[in-house]
Design a protein around this motif. Structure first.
Motif, short mmCIF file in Angstrom:
data_model
loop_
_atom_site.label_atom_id
_atom_site.label_comp_id
_atom_site.label_asym_id
_atom_site.label_seq_id
_atom_site.Cartn_x
_atom_site.Cartn_y
_atom_site.Cartn_z
N THR A 53 0.85 -1.19 0.00
CA THR A 53 0.00 0.00 0.00
C THR A 53 0.89 1.25 0.00
OG1 THR A 53 -0.15 0.48 2.35
CG2 THR A 53 -1.58 -1.28 1.51
N PRO A 54 0.31 2.40 -0.29
CA PRO A 54 1.10 3.65 -0.25
C PRO A 54 1.57 4.02 1.16
CG PRO A 54 -0.89 3.94 -1.58
CD PRO A 54 -1.03 2.62 -0.87
N ASN A 60 7.73 5.91 2.17
CA ASN A 60 7.45 7.13 2.94
C ASN A 60 8.69 7.73 3.59
OD1 ASN A 60 4.29 7.81 3.45
ND2 ASN A 60 4.58 5.68 2.89
N TYR A 61 9.57 6.87 4.11
CA TYR A 61 10.71 7.38 4.88
C TYR A 61 12.06 7.07 4.25
CZ TYR A 61 6.79 7.81 7.98
OH TYR A 61 5.56 8.11 8.49
N GLU A 142 3.73 -1.28 6.94
CA GLU A 142 2.80 -0.22 6.59
C GLU A 142 2.45 0.55 7.85
OE1 GLU A 142 -0.38 -2.11 4.39
OE2 GLU A 142 1.15 -2.87 3.01
N ALA A 143 2.98 1.75 7.95
CA ALA A 143 2.71 2.56 9.14
C ALA A 143 3.03 4.01 8.85
CB ALA A 143 3.53 2.05 10.32
N LEU A 144 2.21 4.89 9.39
CA LEU A 144 2.39 6.32 9.15
C LEU A 144 3.06 6.97 10.35
CD1 LEU A 144 -1.06 7.07 7.51
CD2 LEU A 144 1.11 6.54 6.42
N LYS A 145 4.23 6.52 10.66
CA LYS A 145 4.97 7.03 11.80
C LYS A 145 6.44 7.02 11.41
CE LYS A 145 3.60 6.31 16.51
NZ LYS A 145 3.38 5.39 17.62
N ALA A 146 7.09 8.16 11.55
CA ALA A 146 8.49 8.25 11.13
C ALA A 146 9.39 7.58 12.17
CB ALA A 146 8.89 9.70 10.92
N PHE B 21 -2.11 4.11 16.69
CA PHE B 21 -1.88 5.23 15.79
C PHE B 21 -0.85 4.84 14.73
CE2 PHE B 21 1.10 8.78 14.82
CZ PHE B 21 0.28 9.43 13.92
N GLY B 22 -1.16 5.12 13.50
CA GLY B 22 -0.19 4.89 12.43
C GLY B 22 -0.36 3.55 11.74
N GLY B 23 -0.98 2.58 12.47
CA GLY B 23 -1.12 1.25 11.89
C GLY B 23 -2.57 0.88 11.60
N PHE B 25 -5.78 1.91 9.39
CA PHE B 25 -6.05 2.74 8.22
C PHE B 25 -7.54 2.89 7.98
CE2 PHE B 25 -1.83 0.98 7.84
CZ PHE B 25 -1.10 2.12 7.61
N MET B 29 -8.68 5.39 0.31
CA MET B 29 -7.48 6.18 0.03
C MET B 29 -7.69 6.87 -1.32
SD MET B 29 -4.69 3.21 -0.99
CE MET B 29 -4.93 2.09 -2.39
N TYR B 47 -8.91 1.43 0.68
CA TYR B 47 -7.51 1.33 1.09
C TYR B 47 -7.03 -0.10 0.85
CZ TYR B 47 -3.33 0.99 3.95
OH TYR B 47 -2.05 0.79 4.38
N GLY B 48 -5.89 -0.23 0.23
CA GLY B 48 -5.39 -1.58 0.01
C GLY B 48 -4.15 -1.59 -0.85
N PHE B 66 6.43 13.55 1.07
CA PHE B 66 5.12 13.38 1.70
C PHE B 66 4.73 14.61 2.50
CE2 PHE B 66 6.31 12.63 6.17
CZ PHE B 66 7.64 12.31 6.07
N ARG B 134 -1.87 11.54 5.40
CA ARG B 134 -0.58 11.45 4.71
C ARG B 134 -0.73 11.51 3.20
NH1 ARG B 134 4.06 8.94 6.09
NH2 ARG B 134 3.86 10.42 7.77
N LEU B 136 1.16 11.77 -0.31
CA LEU B 136 2.54 11.51 -0.75
C LEU B 136 2.61 11.38 -2.26
CD1 LEU B 136 3.75 7.84 -0.11
CD2 LEU B 136 1.40 8.51 0.37
N VAL B 157 -3.36 8.65 2.22
CA VAL B 157 -3.82 7.63 3.14
C VAL B 157 -3.97 8.29 4.51
CG1 VAL B 157 -2.88 5.64 1.89
CG2 VAL B 157 -1.41 6.86 3.50
N TYR B 194 14.23 11.09 6.45
CA TYR B 194 13.75 10.44 7.67
C TYR B 194 14.60 9.21 7.98
CZ TYR B 194 10.58 14.16 7.27
OH TYR B 194 10.10 15.44 7.21
N THR B 228 11.87 15.43 14.27
CA THR B 228 11.15 15.88 13.09
C THR B 228 10.24 17.04 13.46
OG1 THR B 228 9.43 14.25 13.47
CG2 THR B 228 11.19 13.61 12.00
#
Ligand SMILES: Cc1ncc(COP(=O)(O)O)c(C=O)c1O
Ligand SMILES: Cc1ncc(COP(=O)(O)O)c(C=O)c1O
Lengths: 356, 356
Positions: A53-54, A60-61, A142-146, B21-23, B25, B29, B47-48, B66, B134, B136, B157, B194, B228
């Protein structure tokens, strides 16, 4: 190793005299997944897509690093890797700097050999021909955390590669943009280093150059690398290249050139190269050659240096007079089994997978 | 916009009081593909995963950037974006520096609004709750050549996000590692920045710190950012933050803090912050606060600065005395529609997709 041979080989569609380098992929690839703190099985599978996934952290990082290396086929059809242990060491150096898990020598070398072995028919033979091989490690969680990823993939993909020949190019000595910071990731083959170089290179192209000679970011007074190559300068009959450092990639071709030059008795100095020294040498006629070296084209010779708005021409030397051309031939002959290998750099790829 | 609603909403599995958080979704998307020199249709899809091979250029060369932004739900269930045009401008600034195609305002803002609208039930409500979003752009062409990609994907996403609260942390003032070079990509939200920061951060953690205050790579004499986040220093009753530059990300939270501080009549100086000045102020008792700001946690307050092997303690201020806490509250109240919005920063997300 788990081996899953393709049932739809594309080799019959491959014309070794007419293919696009970089966009033609051999039948197979190696993949290996890292999860719960360890690498799983190495798998040799058909080349093809994997679902992401995106939110994939590698994208992302930029937690991703790679290698670039080649396999060569000699006139008898024997296949060789060139100094693969150097690439193994370097990918782990890169991985460490990017807080990624290192790969084992077994994963790396056995994977490489199995892939090259099974797809040996994809390796074009003849002058300048080879298989370009790309091992890489990238974050797949897959995670949105840096933060550091908990999942990775090690993969090896490859594309047939054509002639080394590259026209002499004009290069701009950078006076603003840079590729590496002190305390940064310049000595790693970190994915992000390459994207960062594209825009400055486009600007240089607009100014009539083909490539950039990167200089130190703080003063722009010292040579670092050129494009994605290590750089050599010849003044009179001495060749110079900057020492590797945190900011300079430890190139396999650079190291090979240094050893081949020593073998020929050419005087080599590994020391910082001030831009000023090079410009002065150009003005007083002692600057003989400047060139870049790397796996992709072995050598690119520079015909002019752009500096402070001026385009300073470099002499055109015959192949016999050129150290760049001489050392390139030494290296290419060795890689292609056309000469002795006193260094033990060639590694034969045995036929091991035929019974599979 | 092409809208393809999911037939398998996962919303019933989402517990707003207990999620990672972050995991986690949201159901949908946004994706949009760039090919042949132009962007195609914006698509809102479930989302996928999307199939990519390991030769994908975004992963190999880090050509990816991003944004990080949030949507907030007020007590009446109204949903707001916060200054989304700032993120739109910044993603294009990042894209340009990485030689990627810019996105249109329509793609970015309409995509954002449609996604937040359709998945508004995923936005947790209450103090510190939000939807982290996010957007990107990444290179999707499959090619083993370090050059600008010809294919890209723009995607958005999102993940539900929890409490802003973060404990006061100890930060190490970097004396070796750095995040940005002069002439580099520090001011872009470039993926590679990052990954480059992870290893130095791990080392700092081993030394007993939680984060790094990045300093200039050449001399390590000036503050740049922290982790960051952008960094603020308060000496006596004046707050300082470094000017944005090629090496410093132009943070939306930083800019908002500056405007909120001015509104309160707090003296603000946007100027280079010498490490020496901060250390001296700590020694003579005039250093009141040092904190970082960013979208994720709004503010992280520092309780100690690591410098040359010493851990220098910072005063503990009450929320009433702390500029960091005061400005954070001003910002959070504004974001959550608990206060007036004299700046016009809130952007309502209308109900537009209900008939779909
Ligand atoms: C930045 C950079 N410098 C130098 C080189 C040359 O290294 P090698 O000779 O190992 O290919 C490369 C890779 O090709 C590179 O990416
Ligand atoms: C390097 C860096 N600095 C600062 C910030 C803060 O920017 P913003 O306030 O726009 O989130 C971010 C993003 O969160 C960042 O990645």
């Amino acid at each position: 190793m788990i081996i899953q041979k393709t049932e739809n080989s594309r080799i019959s569609t491959f014309d070794p005299n007419n293919f696009s380098f970089g966009g033609t992929f051999i039948d197979h690839m190696i993949i290996c997944e890292y999860e719960n703190g360890k690498w799983g099985d190495v798998k040799l599978v058909p080349y093809g897509p994997i679902p992401f996934t995106p939110a994939m952290m590698g994208v992302n990082y930029g937690q991703a690093c790679f290698e670039g290396m080649k396999a060569y086929k000699d006139k008898d059809g024997q296949v060789f890797l060139f100094r693969p242990e150097k690439n193994f060491e370097r990918i782990n150096k890169s991985a460490k700097r990017l807080a990624m898990p290192e790969v084992t020598e077994e994963m790396f070398l056995d994977g490489l050999k199995a892939l090259v072995d099974i797809d040996r028919d994809w390796i074009p033979q003849g002058e300048g021909m080879s298989l370009y091989i790309r091992p890489l490690i990238f974050a797949t969680e897959e995670a949105l955390k840096a933060r550091v990823s908990e999942k990775y993939m090690f993969a090896i993909v490859a594309t047939p590669a054509k002639s080394y020949y590259s026209e002499p190019v004009s290069v701009k000595i950078s006076d603003h943009y840079s590729r590496a910071a002190n305390g940064g990731v310049g000595s790693a083959k970190a994915a992000g280093n390459y994207a960062a170089s594209f825009y400055p290179t486009q600007l240089a192209i607009e100014e009539g150059y083909e490539q950039i000679i990167w200089t130190d970011d703080a003063t722009h007074e010292y040579f670092e690398e050129s494009g994605t190559m290590n750089v050599f300068v010849r003044i009179n009959d001495t060749i110079y290249t900057p020492p590797t450092s945190e900011k300079i990639l430890d190139g396999v071709t650079r190291d090979s050139f240094l050893q081949l030059a020593k073998k020929r008795g050419i005087e080599v100095k590994v020391e910082p190269i001030p831009v000023k020294t090079v410009i002065e040498a150009q003005k007083n006629g002692t600057l003989k050659e400047v060139w870049g070296v790397g796996t992709a084209v072995v050598t690119t010779v520079f015909q002019a240096l752009g500096y402070q708005g001026e385009k300073l021409a470099l002499p055109k030397l015959s192949d016999a007079d050129s150290y760049a051309a001489t050392l390139k031939k030494d290296l290419v002959d060795l890689q292609n089994n056309l000469s002795e290998d006193p260094f033990g750099w060639r590694v034969v790829v045995d036929h091991a997978l035929e019974t599979v």
